[in-house]
Every structure is written in structure tokens, then in C-alpha cells.
Design a protein around this motif. Sequence first.
Motif, short mmCIF file in Angstrom:
data_model
loop_
_atom_site.label_atom_id
_atom_site.label_comp_id
_atom_site.label_asym_id
_atom_site.label_seq_id
_atom_site.Cartn_x
_atom_site.Cartn_y
_atom_site.Cartn_z
N ASP A 278 49.97 41.27 62.84
CA ASP A 278 49.86 39.85 62.47
C ASP A 278 48.42 39.47 62.10
OD1 ASP A 278 52.54 39.53 62.90
OD2 ASP A 278 52.35 38.32 64.73
N ALA A 279 47.46 39.97 62.89
CA ALA A 279 46.05 39.66 62.61
C ALA A 279 45.64 40.26 61.26
CB ALA A 279 45.16 40.20 63.72
N ALA A 280 46.07 41.51 61.02
CA ALA A 280 45.73 42.17 59.75
C ALA A 280 46.38 41.43 58.57
CB ALA A 280 46.19 43.62 59.78
N GLN A 281 47.62 40.98 58.76
CA GLN A 281 48.31 40.27 57.69
C GLN A 281 47.63 38.94 57.39
OE1 GLN A 281 50.80 41.75 55.79
NE2 GLN A 281 50.15 40.04 54.49
N MET A 282 47.16 38.26 58.45
CA MET A 282 46.43 37.01 58.24
C MET A 282 45.16 37.27 57.40
SD MET A 282 44.51 34.38 60.88
CE MET A 282 45.89 33.92 61.88
N LEU A 283 44.45 38.36 57.71
CA LEU A 283 43.27 38.70 56.92
C LEU A 283 43.66 38.99 55.47
CD1 LEU A 283 40.25 39.46 56.62
CD2 LEU A 283 40.91 41.80 57.19
N LEU A 284 44.71 39.78 55.27
CA LEU A 284 45.13 40.12 53.90
C LEU A 284 45.53 38.87 53.12
CD1 LEU A 284 47.21 43.39 54.55
CD2 LEU A 284 44.89 43.21 53.60
N ASP A 285 46.20 37.92 53.80
CA ASP A 285 46.58 36.66 53.14
C ASP A 285 45.33 35.87 52.74
OD1 ASP A 285 49.20 37.34 53.53
OD2 ASP A 285 49.53 35.96 55.22
N ASN A 286 44.33 35.88 53.63
CA ASN A 286 43.08 35.17 53.33
C ASN A 286 42.29 35.84 52.20
OD1 ASN A 286 42.68 32.75 54.91
ND2 ASN A 286 42.57 34.02 56.74
N LEU A 287 42.44 37.15 52.07
CA LEU A 287 41.75 37.86 50.99
C LEU A 287 42.50 37.75 49.66
CD1 LEU A 287 40.72 41.11 52.90
CD2 LEU A 287 39.15 39.38 52.00
N ALA A 288 43.83 37.58 49.73
CA ALA A 288 44.66 37.63 48.52
C ALA A 288 44.33 36.51 47.53
CB ALA A 288 46.13 37.59 48.90
N HIS A 289 43.90 35.34 48.02
CA HIS A 289 43.64 34.23 47.10
C HIS A 289 42.29 34.33 46.38
CE1 HIS A 289 41.07 32.53 50.19
NE2 HIS A 289 42.08 32.29 51.02
N GLY A 290 41.46 35.29 46.79
CA GLY A 290 40.20 35.53 46.07
C GLY A 290 39.08 34.57 46.39
N GLY A 291 39.27 33.74 47.40
CA GLY A 291 38.24 32.75 47.75
C GLY A 291 37.10 33.35 48.57
N CYS A 292 36.02 32.56 48.70
CA CYS A 292 34.84 32.99 49.45
C CYS A 292 34.93 32.65 50.93
CB CYS A 292 33.58 32.34 48.86
SG CYS A 292 33.23 32.85 47.17
N VAL A 293 35.90 31.81 51.31
CA VAL A 293 36.08 31.43 52.71
C VAL A 293 37.54 31.56 53.08
CG1 VAL A 293 34.12 29.82 52.72
CG2 VAL A 293 36.39 28.97 52.12
N ASP A 294 37.81 31.77 54.36
CA ASP A 294 39.20 31.80 54.84
C ASP A 294 39.64 30.38 55.20
OD1 ASP A 294 38.25 31.25 57.46
OD2 ASP A 294 38.03 33.38 57.90
N ASP A 295 40.89 30.27 55.64
CA ASP A 295 41.46 28.94 55.91
C ASP A 295 40.71 28.18 57.00
OD1 ASP A 295 43.31 29.51 54.00
OD2 ASP A 295 45.00 29.78 55.36
N HIS A 296 40.25 28.89 58.03
CA HIS A 296 39.53 28.20 59.12
C HIS A 296 38.18 27.67 58.65
CE1 HIS A 296 42.20 28.82 62.44
NE2 HIS A 296 42.16 30.14 62.37
N LEU A 297 37.46 28.50 57.91
CA LEU A 297 36.12 28.10 57.47
C LEU A 297 36.20 26.98 56.42
CD1 LEU A 297 33.29 29.01 58.26
CD2 LEU A 297 33.24 30.45 56.23
N GLN A 298 37.27 27.00 55.65
CA GLN A 298 37.45 25.99 54.60
C GLN A 298 37.26 24.58 55.15
OE1 GLN A 298 41.34 24.32 52.57
NE2 GLN A 298 41.14 26.47 52.00
N ASP A 299 37.93 24.25 56.25
CA ASP A 299 37.80 22.88 56.76
C ASP A 299 36.54 22.68 57.58
OD1 ASP A 299 38.65 22.73 59.85
OD2 ASP A 299 39.99 24.16 58.92
N GLN A 300 36.02 23.74 58.22
CA GLN A 300 34.80 23.59 59.02
C GLN A 300 33.57 23.34 58.14
OE1 GLN A 300 34.11 26.32 62.39
NE2 GLN A 300 36.21 27.03 62.14
N PHE A 301 33.64 23.75 56.88
CA PHE A 301 32.50 23.54 55.96
C PHE A 301 32.40 22.10 55.45
CE2 PHE A 301 30.95 27.77 53.90
CZ PHE A 301 30.37 28.12 55.10
N ILE A 302 33.48 21.33 55.52
CA ILE A 302 33.51 20.01 54.88
C ILE A 302 32.42 19.09 55.41
CG2 ILE A 302 34.89 17.92 54.50
CD1 ILE A 302 35.78 20.46 52.87
N LEU A 303 32.27 19.04 56.71
CA LEU A 303 31.26 18.16 57.31
C LEU A 303 29.85 18.57 56.88
CD1 LEU A 303 31.49 16.76 60.88
CD2 LEU A 303 29.30 17.60 60.08
#
Length: 363
Positions: A278-303
Motif C-alpha cells: 500500500d505504501a509503495a502504491q501510494m508513492l507510485l500514484d504520487n509519482l504517476a502525475h509527474g508533479g514536483c510535490v505529493d498530495d500531502h506537501l501540496q496543501d502544506q505549501f499553500i500557507l
Amino acid sequence: MAGCQDVIVIDGGMLEGGGQILRNSAALSCLLGQPVTINNIRAGRSNPGLRPQHLMGLQLIRDICGGKLTGDRVGSTEITFHPGPIKGGSYQADTKTAGSICLLMQAAMPCLLYGDGESVLSLRGGTNAEMAPQVDYTIMVFNPMAEEFGMTSDCDIRRRGYYPKGGGEVKITSYPTKKLKPVSMTTRGEVTKVNIRSFVAGALTIKVADIMARCAVDTIQQVYKDVAISKDVVKEPEHAAVGTGTGIIIVAETSTGCLLAGSALGKKGVPAEKVGTDAAQMLLDNLAHGGCVDDHLQDQFILLMALAEGKSEVLCGPITLHTKTAIHVAQLLTKAKFEIKKLSDNSNVIECAGIGLVNSRLP
């Protein structure tokens, strides 16, 4: 802005409707000297109102700026916060549960950036908790990526604490900044390395951590056959952990310096093989979209983007509800301007014209 005493009312039940609205609203209130009332707190949750960890986060921000907080009790659905001037120093908070230390850090650390000197936070609670980033995520992903804005801190895990007891302790040293720099993260580059930390504590044997790590490696290698993978398989020493726990965090590094992660915690009745996969799949999903940040960092960067001086741009995957909520709160309180540029169904660039908040407490 700091002189404005009109209280801004924020609906705590909107969008994501959870603790994130509280953390971001209270932190920005503290940073801007802007009083806020937050109502309908966690209105859509099965147990609405403040839980102990939310209460501790609010009280921690209150202590950092010597502010006045009303409605601060477990179960309360409305609080009002009148902030004072931020002071560097030593601060403590204890959820007295397995409530996430990382969520306390998310609330307090932006505030301490604008203090008059170095600060030390001693936080107690859960280090590896459900429904929150693991403390390893903060150390391995958030802190190094946030340094791009000029946010620097040291994080020392004194003791790990797991559900249901908690009892973990983390010491954070935060260094103030005059102002935050904008970031431009629009090129992901190639994945160059993957680091795995797989751990057990308490009654579990190291074999469990080894199985999680092996299954994670197998899953990653189906997509990234030639990438170097390092494994840190750990049985936490007895003096360094409270309770029995297990989990895994996997971080991918890219050629442009991006860090993206996947993680999972073990639960009774869930095979170690599934936790690692599950952890590996979450990483692969985060890598698949080609972005520079994962889902967690995406919202933490807003502030941080809202506070920085100038235009920031971050390439990411689909915009999460947490991110939409963070943008809503940031625009409401800071007047920073956000724009989301859709590149495809799975790819977006978040742009922000930040307010360039200056730390007047530093020379």
C-alpha cells in the motif's frame, strides 16, 4: 493588516471541514495580528467540535503570541482568537493521547518563523498516527522541501509514540526568517533514488518490518526497474518507543531535488505484505502525475506560498480537497492571489502572488 481589529468569521465546516481549517486560520491570525472567530468547527464529523489534539494546537499558537483564546474546550464548535506579538522561546504541548505531533507542528512552525529569535518546541503525542503525516515525513520530505522557501528547523525524535497510548516526544528547533522566498518547482526530473524506512516497535519482531520493506521494493521495481533503492529496516529500542506499532515510509528523490513519498501504518489484522504494498502504491500514484510535490506537501505549501514575497509556482497532481481548503483560508486572511492552471486531468500548476510578510521582530 496588523492594526485591523475587525474579527474575521471563518466557517469551520466548509470544504474539507476538519482540523486543517483551525490550524491554518489560527496560524495566519497569529502571523497577521488578525482576530478570527471560527464557527461550525468540524460540523460534518461524527464527533463534531474540538478534539484534544485540535485544542492543544490552538493553545500552542495562543502561547506563542500571548494571545487571547475563548471557547477552547473539548467539544466546542466555536472559538475566537485575538493574537498578540509572536515571541521566540521554549514552548510545550502534550495531546495526552496518540493525537498527531505532526499536526501540532503544522500549526506552530509557521508562527515561529516570524519570532524574534530561535525557538524550541517540545511536543508529546503520537509520532506515527493515522489520518496525519508520520513524523518521518516531516523530517524526510517537508523540512528539506520547505527550506526552498527559507524555512529552516531541526527535528529530534526523543521517543516514538503509537496508537492508542501516544507518549511520543519530539523536540523541534525553529530558526526565524526576515521573509520567505518564492519557489518555482515546475520540473520534476527523473526518479534517481528511493529510500525506505520500515519499522516495528514493542511486541512485534523485525521480521514484520523486513516483509513490509521487501513487498514495497517488489512493487516499486515493477515500474522503476533500474532505480537504486535503499532500505532501513528497524526495530525501535525499548527506551525509544511507547507501545506497539509498525509502519513504513518510502521517499523518492528526483534529479531536480524533488521529494515525494508514500506511507502506511500497520493495523491489527492487516498483513505486513499489504502494508508495504500500500505504501509503495501510494508513492507510485504520487509519482504517476509527474508533479514536483505529493498530495500531502501540496496543501502544506499553500500557507508558505501565501506568505512568501513574489510569485511561487508548483507543479502538482490533481488538486486535493485539503489544498482547496488551504487556498480558501489563505485568500480570506492574507489577500494573497492564487490561480490553478490545469494542464491535464492529472496535472496542475498552483500559482500564487504572495504577500511578502516581513518579520519586523528581526533587525
